[in-house]
Write a protein that holds these residues in place. Sequence first.
Motif, PDB file in Angstrom:
ATOM      1  N   MET A 158      32.990  38.940  35.386  1.00 37.57           N
ATOM      2  CA  MET A 158      33.168  37.833  36.326  1.00 37.57           C
ATOM      3  C   MET A 158      31.948  36.932  36.293  1.00 37.57           C
ATOM      4  O   MET A 158      30.839  37.392  35.999  1.00 37.57           O
ATOM      5  CB  MET A 158      33.377  38.337  37.759  1.00 37.57           C
ATOM      6  CG  MET A 158      34.718  38.955  38.057  1.00 37.57           C
ATOM      7  SD  MET A 158      35.009  39.105  39.861  1.00 37.57           S
ATOM      8  CE  MET A 158      35.470  37.411  40.245  1.00 37.57           C
ATOM      9  N   ARG A 160      30.123  33.287  38.394  1.00 36.11           N
ATOM     10  CA  ARG A 160      30.158  32.281  39.458  1.00 36.11           C
ATOM     11  C   ARG A 160      29.993  30.931  38.798  1.00 36.11           C
ATOM     12  O   ARG A 160      28.997  30.691  38.099  1.00 36.11           O
ATOM     13  CB  ARG A 160      29.038  32.547  40.465  1.00 36.11           C
ATOM     14  CG  ARG A 160      29.147  31.704  41.724  1.00 36.11           C
ATOM     15  CD  ARG A 160      28.254  32.250  42.820  1.00 36.11           C
ATOM     16  NE  ARG A 160      28.553  31.623  44.084  1.00 36.11           N
ATOM     17  CZ  ARG A 160      28.427  32.209  45.262  1.00 36.11           C
ATOM     18  NH1 ARG A 160      28.029  33.466  45.324  1.00 36.11           N
ATOM     19  NH2 ARG A 160      28.703  31.562  46.381  1.00 36.11           N
ATOM     20  N   THR A 161      30.936  30.048  39.006  1.00 32.97           N
ATOM     21  CA  THR A 161      30.972  28.786  38.264  1.00 32.97           C
ATOM     22  C   THR A 161      30.303  27.626  38.982  1.00 32.97           C
ATOM     23  O   THR A 161      30.049  26.595  38.365  1.00 32.97           O
ATOM     24  CB  THR A 161      32.423  28.393  37.954  1.00 32.97           C
ATOM     25  OG1 THR A 161      33.149  28.264  39.188  1.00 32.97           O
ATOM     26  CG2 THR A 161      33.095  29.451  37.076  1.00 32.97           C
ATOM     27  N   ASN A 181      36.818  28.622  45.363  1.00 34.66           N
ATOM     28  CA  ASN A 181      37.112  28.458  43.936  1.00 34.66           C
ATOM     29  C   ASN A 181      35.871  28.519  43.068  1.00 34.66           C
ATOM     30  O   ASN A 181      35.768  27.802  42.068  1.00 34.66           O
ATOM     31  CB  ASN A 181      37.830  27.124  43.711  1.00 34.66           C
ATOM     32  CG  ASN A 181      39.151  27.053  44.442  1.00 34.66           C
ATOM     33  OD1 ASN A 181      40.076  27.798  44.161  1.00 34.66           O
ATOM     34  ND2 ASN A 181      39.240  26.137  45.401  1.00 34.66           N
ATOM     35  N   ARG A 184      35.242  33.174  38.611  1.00 36.09           N
ATOM     36  CA  ARG A 184      36.191  33.212  37.508  1.00 36.09           C
ATOM     37  C   ARG A 184      36.073  34.550  36.783  1.00 36.09           C
ATOM     38  O   ARG A 184      34.960  35.046  36.575  1.00 36.09           O
ATOM     39  CB  ARG A 184      35.901  32.067  36.524  1.00 36.09           C
ATOM     40  CG  ARG A 184      36.880  31.956  35.367  1.00 36.09           C
ATOM     41  CD  ARG A 184      36.579  30.724  34.538  1.00 36.09           C
ATOM     42  NE  ARG A 184      35.415  30.920  33.696  1.00 36.09           N
ATOM     43  CZ  ARG A 184      35.460  31.391  32.438  1.00 36.09           C
ATOM     44  NH1 ARG A 184      36.624  31.710  31.896  1.00 36.09           N
ATOM     45  NH2 ARG A 184      34.352  31.540  31.736  1.00 36.09           N
ATOM     46  N   THR A 186      36.004  36.306  33.514  1.00 35.76           N
ATOM     47  CA  THR A 186      35.718  35.876  32.145  1.00 35.76           C
ATOM     48  C   THR A 186      36.398  36.744  31.096  1.00 35.76           C
ATOM     49  O   THR A 186      36.578  36.310  29.956  1.00 35.76           O
ATOM     50  CB  THR A 186      34.196  35.903  31.884  1.00 35.76           C
ATOM     51  OG1 THR A 186      33.703  37.224  32.132  1.00 35.76           O
ATOM     52  CG2 THR A 186      33.482  34.920  32.800  1.00 35.76           C
ATOM     53  N   CYS A 212      36.545  36.754  45.387  1.00 36.67           N
ATOM     54  CA  CYS A 212      36.515  37.578  44.173  1.00 36.67           C
ATOM     55  C   CYS A 212      37.830  38.337  44.005  1.00 36.67           C
ATOM     56  O   CYS A 212      38.369  38.439  42.889  1.00 36.67           O
ATOM     57  CB  CYS A 212      35.355  38.564  44.230  1.00 36.67           C
ATOM     58  SG  CYS A 212      33.713  37.829  44.071  1.00 36.67           S
ATOM     59  N   GLN A 215      40.713  36.290  42.528  1.00 36.51           N
ATOM     60  CA  GLN A 215      40.607  36.091  41.082  1.00 36.51           C
ATOM     61  C   GLN A 215      40.949  37.360  40.307  1.00 36.51           C
ATOM     62  O   GLN A 215      41.607  37.313  39.256  1.00 36.51           O
ATOM     63  CB  GLN A 215      39.191  35.619  40.721  1.00 36.51           C
ATOM     64  CG  GLN A 215      38.817  34.264  41.290  1.00 36.51           C
ATOM     65  CD  GLN A 215      39.772  33.161  40.848  1.00 36.51           C
ATOM     66  OE1 GLN A 215      40.113  33.070  39.670  1.00 36.51           O
ATOM     67  NE2 GLN A 215      40.208  32.349  41.794  1.00 36.51           N
ATOM     68  N   ALA A 219      44.058  38.059  37.717  1.00 34.74           N
ATOM     69  CA  ALA A 219      43.798  38.543  36.361  1.00 34.74           C
ATOM     70  C   ALA A 219      44.572  39.824  36.054  1.00 34.74           C
ATOM     71  O   ALA A 219      44.545  40.305  34.921  1.00 34.74           O
ATOM     72  CB  ALA A 219      42.307  38.767  36.166  1.00 34.74           C
TER      73      ALA A 219
END
Length: 233
Positions: A158, A160-161, A181, A184, A186, A212, A215, A219
């Motif tokens: 994971m 943080r974007t 948001n 992500r 990865t 978290c 997401q 996934a």
Amino acid sequence: MLTFIRSAFENLIYLFYPTLCAGCQTMLYGEEKGLCSTCRMQLPHINTGEEQSVLLNKFGGRTQVDYVYAYAYFMKKSIVQRLIHQMKYRGKRDLGLQLGKWCGQELAELKGMPMRADMLIPVPIHSLRRQQRGYNQSEWIAEGLSLSMGIVSRPDVMERTQFISSQTRKNRIERWKNVANVFRVTKPLVVRGQHVIIVDDVLTTGATLEACIVQLREAGAATVGIITIAATR
């Protein structure tokens, strides 16, 4: 003779650079690590059963959380706050590892916890925050848990974007909007069909952990649990 010399050298180092308790700053002795025996006994442990199940209420059914476990209660000006502060802002890696080990050892002894896990995922921080601070304390906690529970830690699945301001002074709604948001997955193939545990230092409103979870569910994670060192009441 070699053993005597080594022992004398270690005693000399300890004399000038003593290891101090993270809770009360007194010297640690013998097998004590991180905390002296007195401070460790005074930790406000969160018991199993009802107290632990109450932590699920922080998520209010907004997202599916399979279980939540926290090691101790977090209160302002408490020993737990001092521990978190030293780990998070003073870079006390050994303390983070030790807290993770203690937490994992306690979990291993519990019966009736609906815990099944293939991996531990520490809550990620943004790359800029890592450059500023030099570390992610949640990774240390996950390492400690991994050592005591035998579950692999995967800080690489994971990210943080977005870089955002501190959440400390925000209420629940503000926190949720701030982090809705920013995470992500990865490596979705690594997560898909797996039983995962998210690891963080403190559970407050649950907004960051909730983001978290969303997401990880998207996934394809089979189950998602949470372990934190501390939690607010």
